[in-house]
Scaffold this motif. Structure first.
Motif, PDB file in Angstrom:
ATOM      1  N   GLY A  74      -7.077 -12.231  -6.284  1.00 23.04           N
ATOM      2  CA  GLY A  74      -8.295 -12.187  -5.482  1.00 23.04           C
ATOM      3  C   GLY A  74      -9.451 -12.914  -6.118  1.00 23.04           C
ATOM      4  N   TYR A 125      -2.765  -6.287   1.192  1.00 23.94           N
ATOM      5  CA  TYR A 125      -1.999  -6.685   0.003  1.00 23.94           C
ATOM      6  C   TYR A 125      -0.510  -6.531   0.285  1.00 23.94           C
ATOM      7  CZ  TYR A 125      -0.868  -6.938  -5.011  1.00 23.94           C
ATOM      8  OH  TYR A 125      -0.381  -7.301  -6.247  1.00 23.94           O
ATOM      9  N   TRP A 161       0.804  -1.225   0.000  1.00 19.72           N
ATOM     10  CA  TRP A 161       0.000   0.000   0.000  1.00 19.72           C
ATOM     11  C   TRP A 161       0.838   1.276   0.000  1.00 19.72           C
ATOM     12  CZ3 TRP A 161       0.577   3.434   3.949  1.00 19.72           C
ATOM     13  CH2 TRP A 161       1.087   2.963   5.160  1.00 19.72           C
ATOM     14  N   ASP A 183      -6.943  -4.291   2.764  1.00 16.97           N
ATOM     15  CA  ASP A 183      -6.962  -5.635   2.193  1.00 16.97           C
ATOM     16  C   ASP A 183      -5.756  -6.466   2.642  1.00 16.97           C
ATOM     17  OD1 ASP A 183      -8.266  -7.405  -0.017  1.00 16.97           O
ATOM     18  OD2 ASP A 183      -6.130  -7.408  -0.526  1.00 16.97           O
ATOM     19  N   ARG A 188     -13.752  -6.409  -3.382  1.00 15.31           N
ATOM     20  CA  ARG A 188     -12.457  -6.055  -2.797  1.00 15.31           C
ATOM     21  C   ARG A 188     -12.312  -4.555  -2.592  1.00 15.31           C
ATOM     22  NH1 ARG A 188      -7.407  -9.370  -4.572  1.00 15.31           N
ATOM     23  NH2 ARG A 188      -7.109  -9.152  -2.329  1.00 15.31           N
ATOM     24  N   TRP A 224      -5.693  -0.956  -0.387  1.00  6.61           N
ATOM     25  CA  TRP A 224      -4.705  -2.041  -0.283  1.00  6.61           C
ATOM     26  C   TRP A 224      -4.271  -2.268   1.152  1.00  6.61           C
ATOM     27  CZ3 TRP A 224      -0.846  -1.516  -5.006  1.00  6.61           C
ATOM     28  CH2 TRP A 224      -1.527  -1.924  -6.164  1.00  6.61           C
ATOM     29  N   TRP A 238      -3.211  -8.073  -8.218  1.00  9.85           N
ATOM     30  CA  TRP A 238      -4.109  -8.070  -7.053  1.00  9.85           C
ATOM     31  C   TRP A 238      -5.502  -8.555  -7.433  1.00  9.85           C
ATOM     32  CZ3 TRP A 238      -8.066  -4.219  -5.791  1.00  9.85           C
ATOM     33  CH2 TRP A 238      -8.556  -4.320  -4.491  1.00  9.85           C
TER      34      TRP A 238
END
Length: 232
Positions: free
Chosen positions: A87, A222, A9, A220, A155, A217, A83
């Motif tokens: 996902g 990530y 992120w 999430d 998402r 992000w 991403w």
């Protein structure tokens, strides 16, 4: 033993901060050197972003920051495609490829614009002008497609989703206003000021979009996970 993870992120957040810092530093340096008049460009439009970063030290620092940022743009859109795929977002086969293509074209246009900023000649002026148009145009389409796919797969939700939607609607409205000003405002000086104001505001909205992507992000989780041998 848990494998090391590197959160991703900060990448879109860094892009936003570099843009914000490079533009305003170039504006301040050009103002101090007397290249541009003193005003609030977001409301008065006395100078464009390009003119603020066209001369002297501001030009060198702007290009020094923005050219690597163009590479980070390309990396960001590639990671966005990864991403979405990882996902298991429901997508047509062409959609992730289209997203990546739009993102890469946007990054290339930004590099083209920054490379020729401050140069003279009709050819260079053409490259700068259409570099900006291609950057914002392809970038905007990539943002819309990213939002559509991420929201379809669940998402992208909550504040980031609503914020991105609001920013894209506002960016579209500014684009329509820019076209209307070019077509219907007869006074050349007023038309230039309106276009300058819209350019500065559009750039600020773009920065806001990347900040919201970073928030998405971060929520999430990530991250780049390395294997024990150090490979991703």
């Amino acid at each position: 033993m848990p494998r090391p993870k590197f959160a991703l992120w900060p990448l879109p957040l860094f892009i936003a901060l570099v843009f914000l810092g490079a533009v305003h530093l170039a504006w301040w340096l050009s103002l101090q050197a007397g290249y541009i008049p003193a005003c609030n460009p977001y409301w008065e439009g006395c100078t464009s972003v390009s003119r603020a970063a066209r001369h002297g030290l501001g030009n060198h620092l702007f290009r020094l920051a923005v050219l690597p940022c163009a590479l980070l743009h390309a990396l960001n859109w590639w990671l966005a495609t990864v991403w979405l795929r990882e996902g298991e977002v429901p997508m047509r086969r062409t959609e992730p490829n289209l997203l990546l293509m739009l993102g890469l074209l946007s990054a290339l246009a930004l590099a083209l614009y920054a490379t020729f900023l401050g140069t003279e000649g009709e050819t260079y002026r053409f490259l700068r002008r259409y570099g900006v148009v291609l950057y914002f145009g392809c970038g905007f389409l990539a943002q819309l497609l990213f939002m559509r796919l991420a929201m379809r797969g669940g998402r992208l939700q909550g504040v980031p989703a609503r914020g991105m939607q609001g920013i894209c609607v506002t960016m579209l409205a500014l684009g329509v206003m820019n076209v209307a000003a070019s077509a219907f405002v007869a006074d050349a000086d007023l038309r230039d000021r309106i276009e300058n104001v819209l350019e500065w505001q559009l750039g600020l909205l773009l920065v806001g979009w990347f900040i919201l992507q970073a928030l998405c992000w971060r929520r999430d989780g990530y991250a780049l996970v390395l294997s024990r041998r150090g490979a991703p």
